[in-house]
Design a protein around this motif. Sequence first.
Motif, short mmCIF file in Angstrom:
data_model
loop_
_atom_site.label_atom_id
_atom_site.label_comp_id
_atom_site.label_asym_id
_atom_site.label_seq_id
_atom_site.Cartn_x
_atom_site.Cartn_y
_atom_site.Cartn_z
N CYS A 125 -6.97 -2.60 1.23
CA CYS A 125 -5.93 -2.65 2.26
C CYS A 125 -6.60 -2.64 3.62
O CYS A 125 -7.25 -1.66 4.00
N HIS A 140 -6.01 0.51 6.80
CA HIS A 140 -6.80 1.74 6.97
C HIS A 140 -7.78 1.92 5.82
O HIS A 140 -8.16 3.04 5.48
N SER A 141 -8.11 0.82 5.17
CA SER A 141 -9.21 0.81 4.20
C SER A 141 -8.93 1.52 2.87
O SER A 141 -9.85 2.06 2.25
N CYS A 144 0.84 -1.20 0.00
CA CYS A 144 0.00 0.00 0.00
C CYS A 144 0.87 1.25 0.00
O CYS A 144 1.88 1.33 0.71
N CYS A 155 2.34 0.93 3.63
CA CYS A 155 3.05 -0.26 3.14
C CYS A 155 2.50 -1.60 3.64
O CYS A 155 3.21 -2.61 3.57
S1 FES Z 1 -1.34 0.95 4.94
FE1 FES Z 1 -2.92 0.66 3.50
S2 FES Z 1 -4.44 2.03 4.08
FE2 FES Z 1 -2.86 2.36 5.52
#
Ligand code: FES
Length: 283
Positions: free
Chosen positions: A215, A218-219, A180, A184
């Motif tokens: 992800c 935190h969405s 992400c 990450c």
């Molecule tokens: S690490 Fe993917 S949304 Fe925060």
Amino acid sequence: MTTDRILRPAPSIDGSAIASQSVSIINRRQFMGYSLNAAGGVLAVSLGTLGFASILLPPGGGSGGDLQVKFWAKGREDEAWYGAQHLQAMTKSSFVEEAAKSNIGVSGAQGVWNGLPVNVTYVPHAENKDKAVSDNVPRFQFMEGYNLSGNYVGHFEDMTDAEPELFNPDENLIMVFSRCTHLCCIPGWQLVSNAFTDDNWTPGGGDGGGSKLFCICHSSRFDPTALEMNQNTNRSNGQQFQFAGIRRAGGPAPVGLPLIPIIMNGDYIEGATTHLDWLTYCD
Ligand code: FES
């Protein structure tokens, strides 16, 4: 000492929280657990232990690297359709077979390539590209990209015109680096169940419809059918670079995920090491 982090509930399309309005507070150890569960602990632990640069050795570079992409099915993936194929070579035919069970003909899976977490998505582009654009008729969409300041970066086809090997839409497959761009964690394919991961599709590269990479940390959401050119920053030296990838649809991630060019070797899916610089935004 542990650092507490807020794990946000997944927001709905209109921005309100779904499932639960509560906000969980987790410490760093638990945070890592969430990210590991999202796509596999060994990968993330390896990245943390060895450092990113040492893993980005090309195949044959002494790292035991391999062009072949393998399924990764440890953690939440145990229950995924490829759960019994952990570390077996990915084949296009396995995606086609799974896509036949989907309402919209799409399938996806977590994988490992060259020591890195990846996600491969099958989209019935060749079958749908000449049909009218409408909900639940998915195809790859070639789009303009805008940076965080809203400035135009370029068009996906600017990159593929110059370098056609980057992407062959008629293979119906796309592979992205599955870390992400927020903090990450490892976004996954249908590893959680919510409006963003449902078996449906909406055109436009926005946050509507399902079939997003999600992800869990935190969405953040990413649309594997929306292909754009954008820019990110090399975490080691601070330099910005442009990349071809999939679009961020929502959440705190600043930009989308970079693609890893696919090389088909018969039925086997392999990755090209031509753009490792696009993967340098995490440690
Ligand atoms: S690490 Fe993917 S949304 Fe925060």
